[in-house]
Design a protein around this motif. Structure first.
Motif, PDB file in Angstrom:
ATOM      1  N   ARG A 110     -15.598  19.474  22.672  1.00 17.50           N
ATOM      2  CA  ARG A 110     -16.497  18.456  22.122  1.00 17.50           C
ATOM      3  C   ARG A 110     -16.060  18.335  20.656  1.00 17.50           C
ATOM      4  O   ARG A 110     -15.507  18.939  19.996  1.00 17.50           O
ATOM      5  CB  ARG A 110     -18.102  18.966  22.343  1.00 17.50           C
ATOM      6  N   ASP A 111     -17.305  17.928  20.035  1.00 18.24           N
ATOM      7  CA  ASP A 111     -16.995  17.392  18.509  1.00 18.24           C
ATOM      8  C   ASP A 111     -17.070  18.550  17.819  1.00 18.24           C
ATOM      9  O   ASP A 111     -18.195  19.625  17.879  1.00 18.24           O
ATOM     10  CB  ASP A 111     -18.368  16.588  18.138  1.00 18.24           C
ATOM     11  N   ASN A 112     -16.247  18.908  16.834  1.00 17.90           N
ATOM     12  CA  ASN A 112     -16.133  20.087  16.007  1.00 17.90           C
ATOM     13  C   ASN A 112     -16.754  19.932  14.755  1.00 17.90           C
ATOM     14  O   ASN A 112     -16.538  20.644  13.755  1.00 17.90           O
ATOM     15  CB  ASN A 112     -14.651  20.391  15.998  1.00 17.90           C
ATOM     16  N   SER A 113     -17.076  18.568  14.425  1.00 15.93           N
ATOM     17  CA  SER A 113     -17.504  17.917  13.057  1.00 15.93           C
ATOM     18  C   SER A 113     -18.734  19.062  12.407  1.00 15.93           C
ATOM     19  O   SER A 113     -18.804  19.370  11.413  1.00 15.93           O
ATOM     20  CB  SER A 113     -18.030  16.728  12.877  1.00 15.93           C
ATOM     21  N   THR A 114     -19.703  19.405  13.546  1.00 15.94           N
ATOM     22  CA  THR A 114     -20.843  20.258  13.017  1.00 15.94           C
ATOM     23  C   THR A 114     -20.205  21.619  12.514  1.00 15.94           C
ATOM     24  O   THR A 114     -20.466  22.436  11.598  1.00 15.94           O
ATOM     25  CB  THR A 114     -21.848  20.404  13.882  1.00 15.94           C
ATOM     26  N   GLN A 115     -19.430  22.216  13.430  1.00 21.23           N
ATOM     27  CA  GLN A 115     -18.871  23.689  13.285  1.00 21.23           C
ATOM     28  C   GLN A 115     -18.034  23.737  11.986  1.00 21.23           C
ATOM     29  O   GLN A 115     -18.292  24.470  11.258  1.00 21.23           O
ATOM     30  CB  GLN A 115     -18.050  24.015  14.330  1.00 21.23           C
ATOM     31  N   HIS A 116     -17.092  22.726  11.652  1.00 26.22           N
ATOM     32  CA  HIS A 116     -16.491  22.538  10.375  1.00 26.22           C
ATOM     33  C   HIS A 116     -17.354  22.628   9.355  1.00 26.22           C
ATOM     34  O   HIS A 116     -16.997  23.394   8.465  1.00 26.22           O
ATOM     35  CB  HIS A 116     -15.562  21.392  10.556  1.00 26.22           C
ATOM     36  N   ALA A 117     -18.264  21.830   9.201  1.00 21.73           N
ATOM     37  CA  ALA A 117     -19.413  21.758   8.108  1.00 21.73           C
ATOM     38  C   ALA A 117     -20.118  23.095   7.950  1.00 21.73           C
ATOM     39  O   ALA A 117     -20.388  23.476   6.695  1.00 21.73           O
ATOM     40  CB  ALA A 117     -20.263  20.592   8.370  1.00 21.73           C
ATOM     41  N   VAL A 118     -20.397  23.759   8.994  1.00 28.62           N
ATOM     42  CA  VAL A 118     -21.103  25.030   8.740  1.00 28.62           C
ATOM     43  C   VAL A 118     -20.104  26.056   8.609  1.00 28.62           C
ATOM     44  O   VAL A 118     -20.450  26.930   7.303  1.00 28.62           O
ATOM     45  CB  VAL A 118     -21.621  25.506  10.308  1.00 28.62           C
ATOM     46  N   ASP A 119     -18.868  26.322   8.954  1.00 26.96           N
ATOM     47  CA  ASP A 119     -17.875  27.047   8.427  1.00 26.96           C
ATOM     48  C   ASP A 119     -17.647  26.639   6.995  1.00 26.96           C
ATOM     49  O   ASP A 119     -17.452  27.741   6.170  1.00 26.96           O
ATOM     50  CB  ASP A 119     -16.647  26.859   9.117  1.00 26.96           C
ATOM     51  N   LYS A 120     -17.665  25.537   6.457  1.00 29.73           N
ATOM     52  CA  LYS A 120     -17.141  25.185   5.137  1.00 29.73           C
ATOM     53  C   LYS A 120     -18.245  25.682   4.204  1.00 29.73           C
ATOM     54  O   LYS A 120     -18.163  26.241   2.942  1.00 29.73           O
ATOM     55  CB  LYS A 120     -16.776  23.579   4.862  1.00 29.73           C
ATOM     56  N   GLN A 147      -5.432  12.302  -1.313  1.00 28.76           N
ATOM     57  CA  GLN A 147      -6.703  12.459  -0.599  1.00 28.76           C
ATOM     58  C   GLN A 147      -6.593  13.917   0.088  1.00 28.76           C
ATOM     59  O   GLN A 147      -5.695  14.372   0.460  1.00 28.76           O
ATOM     60  CB  GLN A 147      -6.825  11.383   0.615  1.00 28.76           C
ATOM     61  N   ASP A 148      -7.912  14.438   0.195  1.00 29.24           N
ATOM     62  CA  ASP A 148      -7.980  15.941   0.661  1.00 29.24           C
ATOM     63  C   ASP A 148      -8.446  15.877   2.178  1.00 29.24           C
ATOM     64  O   ASP A 148      -8.203  16.881   2.792  1.00 29.24           O
ATOM     65  CB  ASP A 148      -9.094  16.583  -0.053  1.00 29.24           C
ATOM     66  N   GLY A 149      -8.754  14.742   2.708  1.00 21.63           N
ATOM     67  CA  GLY A 149      -8.508  14.406   4.329  1.00 21.63           C
ATOM     68  C   GLY A 149     -10.277  15.105   4.615  1.00 21.63           C
ATOM     69  O   GLY A 149     -10.451  15.021   6.011  1.00 21.63           O
ATOM     70  N   GLU A 150     -11.093  15.493   3.837  1.00 17.08           N
ATOM     71  CA  GLU A 150     -12.200  15.939   4.394  1.00 17.08           C
ATOM     72  C   GLU A 150     -13.096  15.072   4.953  1.00 17.08           C
ATOM     73  O   GLU A 150     -13.774  15.498   5.918  1.00 17.08           O
ATOM     74  CB  GLU A 150     -13.172  16.570   3.186  1.00 17.08           C
ATOM     75  N   ARG A 151     -12.927  13.750   4.573  1.00 16.47           N
ATOM     76  CA  ARG A 151     -13.756  12.869   5.421  1.00 16.47           C
ATOM     77  C   ARG A 151     -13.467  12.721   6.996  1.00 16.47           C
ATOM     78  O   ARG A 151     -14.132  12.156   7.718  1.00 16.47           O
ATOM     79  CB  ARG A 151     -13.647  11.330   4.755  1.00 16.47           C
ATOM     80  N   LEU A 152     -12.197  13.029   7.255  1.00 15.02           N
ATOM     81  CA  LEU A 152     -11.817  13.046   8.687  1.00 15.02           C
ATOM     82  C   LEU A 152     -12.564  14.099   9.509  1.00 15.02           C
ATOM     83  O   LEU A 152     -12.890  13.821  10.744  1.00 15.02           O
ATOM     84  CB  LEU A 152     -10.226  13.221   8.827  1.00 15.02           C
ATOM     85  N   TYR A 153     -13.214  15.170   8.918  1.00 16.37           N
ATOM     86  CA  TYR A 153     -13.860  15.913   9.572  1.00 16.37           C
ATOM     87  C   TYR A 153     -15.268  15.491   9.831  1.00 16.37           C
ATOM     88  O   TYR A 153     -16.162  16.131  10.354  1.00 16.37           O
ATOM     89  CB  TYR A 153     -13.955  17.644   8.826  1.00 16.37           C
ATOM     90  N   GLN A 154     -15.966  14.577   9.013  1.00 14.58           N
ATOM     91  CA  GLN A 154     -17.227  14.188   9.224  1.00 14.58           C
ATOM     92  C   GLN A 154     -17.519  13.452  10.418  1.00 14.58           C
ATOM     93  O   GLN A 154     -18.423  13.001  10.744  1.00 14.58           O
ATOM     94  CB  GLN A 154     -17.448  13.264   8.223  1.00 14.58           C
ATOM     95  N   VAL A 155     -16.582  12.906  11.320  1.00  9.42           N
ATOM     96  CA  VAL A 155     -16.539  11.984  12.216  1.00  9.42           C
ATOM     97  C   VAL A 155     -15.897  12.922  13.556  1.00  9.42           C
ATOM     98  O   VAL A 155     -15.436  13.929  13.255  1.00  9.42           O
ATOM     99  CB  VAL A 155     -15.984  10.523  12.233  1.00  9.42           C
ATOM    100  N   PHE A 156     -16.101  12.529  14.575  1.00  2.00           N
ATOM    101  CA  PHE A 156     -15.631  13.369  15.687  1.00  2.00           C
ATOM    102  C   PHE A 156     -14.012  13.571  15.677  1.00  2.00           C
ATOM    103  O   PHE A 156     -13.503  12.996  15.195  1.00  2.00           O
ATOM    104  CB  PHE A 156     -15.635  12.353  17.260  1.00  2.00           C
ATOM    105  N   ASN A 157     -14.036  15.098  15.888  1.00  2.72           N
ATOM    106  CA  ASN A 157     -12.959  15.767  15.754  1.00  2.72           C
ATOM    107  C   ASN A 157     -12.884  16.979  16.742  1.00  2.72           C
ATOM    108  O   ASN A 157     -14.056  17.519  17.091  1.00  2.72           O
ATOM    109  CB  ASN A 157     -12.305  16.080  14.596  1.00  2.72           C
TER     110      ASN A 157
END
Length: 769
Positions: free
Chosen positions: A303-313, A271-281
């Motif tokens: 606060r939640d970093n999931s949006t920032q991670h998605a934007v960066d990716k 597993q690449d662990g990407e799903r872990l970034y979709q929920v609160f982190n």
């Protein structure tokens, strides 16, 4: 390759527990609305707990209950009531922090399997053996440990039949668990009571290094370190998150389930662990596990970093692109929520329905047919079980004391409880005017209860014996009846103070030592009047050096804030006193320390108030001239938190990008941070000490001398000046003189002390827990 691995999931409410079960958790830990360290979680009721245990067991999943707070004296009666109910469930384990609760459970509720909470900050061999002797079958290791340290401890644990848990995902406290007092010191609540105010997530005035959240660290994740933890011998992989929802729990547990199974089946991480970034982190770090404590552990956003991670990716730059990413993530979370709801909606924690049918005629036994209908989530029908029981004696004709519907209803209505929904008690086919000894009805009821509880006898409620107060021995010399003064120092140059006072002088040992250090062995041998004082945290080589001091010096008495050192002292026959950072709050903890480890005395916690102290009972001592002694610190810096991570990188900055071995031994910086309310807190790092944060005010409580002087044998004054920063410290000899005068009851001593210590507080003494 080991396959006996447990994936342990959080369950903050019923839906989260269901989500964990359906995602493949091997066990779930959850809490009731009392006695648990996550007051902000929805938690479950007792009836719901019984239901989720039944549901989980259908899926071969265990349920552990968190009872992981310190317990106050007045709470033991209600705690015993709860434990009396829990012992009659099929609960798989209880997670415990309070040493007194260990004592209570092992004595009165031995059916319950005890797990030592992360709040006990277990980080050395002696602590494992201490907890084993208290009754723990498994121990959660401190989150600050690295892989090498974990491996060493699992070897000890396996040799002593102790299971080891390690947190592999979720929020991280920057402070050592169980050693954070920021909430109790500031607002009267306590993380040790499940009411953490999260000062580490708080916004502060911008620091010189340009940070607004200087104590906020990323979430923990060992998602790619599972092979190393498996090789290290870790049994249980624990996920934090009891205040998270069902969609979070399902996503994380399903991801870990697939990662663990994939590795066990193929020897590779799949597993690449990407799903872990979709929920609160808060983004992720495994720096503690790697032993690489660097600036990348921090994130200036709690606060939640999931949006920032998605934007960066996605490398979104424009407002439109960022909005599209946000919308996509929002839709993904909606889909996750809908999918999880669809998966758990059929899972039922409904109580089994119980029908009781009584029949019988003269000269025949009384017959009871019990029909149990259990809702099954594994098929569309109810699982039916029919139990037939008969009395040992036969029914006889009698117009007096006959058994009728009222008698039977009165005896058997208690089966309508947390475990069962009693829908019918039918005695229509029972003949009239028939009698049976009431003892036979009672026996029939007990037999049915045993069968309904998987052939385990239902245990009666435990009534705790009244603890008898043990008074302090009195002598004719009134001065000797007064509490004695003791002093705490940490500089070798202060050892001269022992020549100017009759007070006991404790010498505080550092948190860290050079490998193989022996200078303190020589120091204590040259100064036998000084009593060694051991700190709360002693990891790896530092623990080894501390144990060597005990073995080589063999002091007559020590004070220890570390249970590992307590265990070693007990093994060596050295008298020991439990220090204030063992946070003793009740009589049962004192009893456990005395009975299991021959403890000579204990400091009572500074977190509790005078009323909470008043009813604490010292253990009785038989066959000894000395009684069990109680102590209290009346003057000390107010520690808010201690960390293995550096506080200076995010506050004033540091030229070193990461902590190295030299930092612990040589760094002695100090600074301060200020929150948005204008409250300042001192950051202090002593040489060979862990970074710590202190309240700006000293704790000074002289009221207790008159209030509870008859309870305590001694009051301690801390002269270490730790946490003082650049503030001028009072003259130590003058301070000692004023405290001696105060204890003797001399006039004007209080005013002299107030003049010497202008910035002080004793609010905890009145607020308590």
């Amino acid at each position: 390759m080991r396959s006996e691995i447990e994936l342990l999931a959080p369950g903050g409410d019923v839906d989260a527990i269901k989500a964990a079960i359906i995602a493949g958790a091997d066990a779930v830990y959850c809490g009731l609305d009392t006695f648990n360290a996550r007051n902000r979680a929805a938690n479950v009721s007792f009836d719901e707990l019984v239901g989720v245990i039944r549901l989980a067991h259908q899926y071969q999943c265990k349920i552990f209950l968190t009872l992981n707070i310190v317990i106050l004296e007045r709470e033991f009666k209600s705690l015993a009531v709860l434990l009396s109910k829990l012992v009659n469930t099929s609960l798989d384990g209880v997670i415990v922090q309070d040493i007194g609760m260990f004592n209570l459970i092992t004595k009165h509720f031995p059916r319950l399997d005890i797990h030592a909470s992360t709040q006990l900050t277990t980080h050395n061999k002696g602590q494992l053996l201490f907890l084993k002797k208290l009754g723990a079958s498994r121990v959660n290791l401190s989150r600050e440990l690295n892989l090498r340290e974990i491996t060493a401890l699992t070897e000890v644990a396996q040799a002593h039949n102790i299971l080891v848990e390690v947190f592999v995902h979720g929020s991280l406290c920057i402070a050592f668990s169980g050693l954070c007092y920021s909430t109790s010191a500031s607002v009267g609540n306590s993380g040790n009571r499940g009411r953490c105010s999260q000062a580490c997530r708080e916004e502060y005035q911008t620091t010189p290094s340009g940070n607004n959240f200087p104590l906020n660290i990323k979430d923990n994740s060992a998602f790619f370190d599972l092979p190393a933890l498996i090789d290290a011998g870790v049994h249980s992989f624990k996920v934090e998150g009891r205040i998270k929802g069902a969609n979070y729990v399902h996503t994380v547990i399903d991801s870990f389930r697939k990662q663990i199974d994939g590795y066990l089946n193929t020897g590779e991480l799949t597993q690449d662990g990407e799903r872990l970034y979709q929920v609160f982190n808060r983004d992720f770090s495994n720096a503690f596990l790697r032993g690489d404590l660097n600036q990348s552990m921090f994130i200036d956003n709690p606060r939640d970093n999931s949006t920032q991670h998605a934007v960066d990716k996605s490398q979104a730059i424009s407002v439109v692109q960022i909005h599209q990413v946000e919308q996509k993530l929002h839709q993904q979370n909606k889909d996750i929520k809908a999918t999880v709801f669809d998966k758990i909606k059929h899972l039922s924690i409904e109580k089994p329905s119980l029908s009781l049918h009584f029949s019988g005629t003269a000269n025949e036994p009384l017959t009871l047919v019990a029909t149990l209908l259990t809702p099954s989530t594994l098929n569309t029908n109810h699982d039916s079980q029919v139990l037939t029981l008969q009395s040992n004696s036969v029914l006889v004709e009698s117009e007096q004391a006959s058994i009728d519907a009222d008698v039977i209803n009165k005896r058997f209505k208690s089966f309508n409880n947390s475990h069962f929904r009693l829908i019918e008690i039918n005695s229509q086919t029972l003949g009239h005017g028939l009698a049976l000894p009431f003892s036979e009805l009672t026996a029939l009821k007990k037999q049915l209860a045993t069968l309904l509880h998987n052939n385990k006898a239902v245990l009666p409620e435990v009534k705790l014996p009244v603890l008898v107060h043990q008074s302090k021995p009195q002598v004719r010399d009134l001065d000797k009846n007064r509490p004695q003064l003791s002093l705490l120092i940490c500089e070798q140059s202060d050892s001269y103070l022992s020549k100017h006072t009759d007070a006991n002088v404790y010498f505080k040992l550092p948190d860290a030592f050079k490998r193989g250090c022996t200078k303190y062995v020589d120091f204590f041998k040259a100064n036998p009047q000084l009593i060694p004082w051991f700190p709360s945290v002693l990891i790896g080589k530092d623990y080894d050096v501390a144990v060597n001091i005990l073995q080589q010096v063999k002091p007559n008495l020590i004070v220890t804030n570390n249970t590992g050192i307590a265990y070693e002292a007990y093994q060596l026959g050295i008298k020991w006193i439990a220090g204030p950072f063992l946070n003793t709050t009740n009589s049962y903890a004192l009893m456990a320390l005395k009975e299991s480890f021959d403890c000579s005395g204990a400091f009572i916690s500074n977190e509790i108030n005078k009323q909470q102290m008043r009813n604490i009972v010292r253990p009785s001592v038989t066959g000894s001239a000395e009684h069990f002694k109680l102590f209290y610190s009346i003057y000390h810096p107010i520690l808010l938190m201690t960390s293995r991570q550096c506080f200076f990188q995010q506050s004033v900055g540091c030229e070193k990008p990461r902590i190295d071995n030299g930092c612990m031994l040589s760094c002695d910086k100090s600074t301060s941070i200020t929150n948005l309310k204008g409250d300042s807190f001192a950051i202090d790092k002593q040489k060979a000490g862990y970074p710590s944060i202190y309240n700006q005010d000293q704790f000074l409580n002289t009221d207790i001398i008159n209030d509870l002087g008859d309870l305590f044998d001694g009051f301690m004054v801390d002269l270490t000046n730790i946490g003082a920063g650049d503030k001028a410290s009072p003259d130590k000899l003058d301070l000692i003189k004023r405290f001696e005068q105060l204890i003797r009851g001399e006039n004007n001593a209080q005013q002299s002390l107030d003049d010497l210590v202008p910035q002080s507080t004793n609010s905890q003494y009145y607020t308590g827990l």
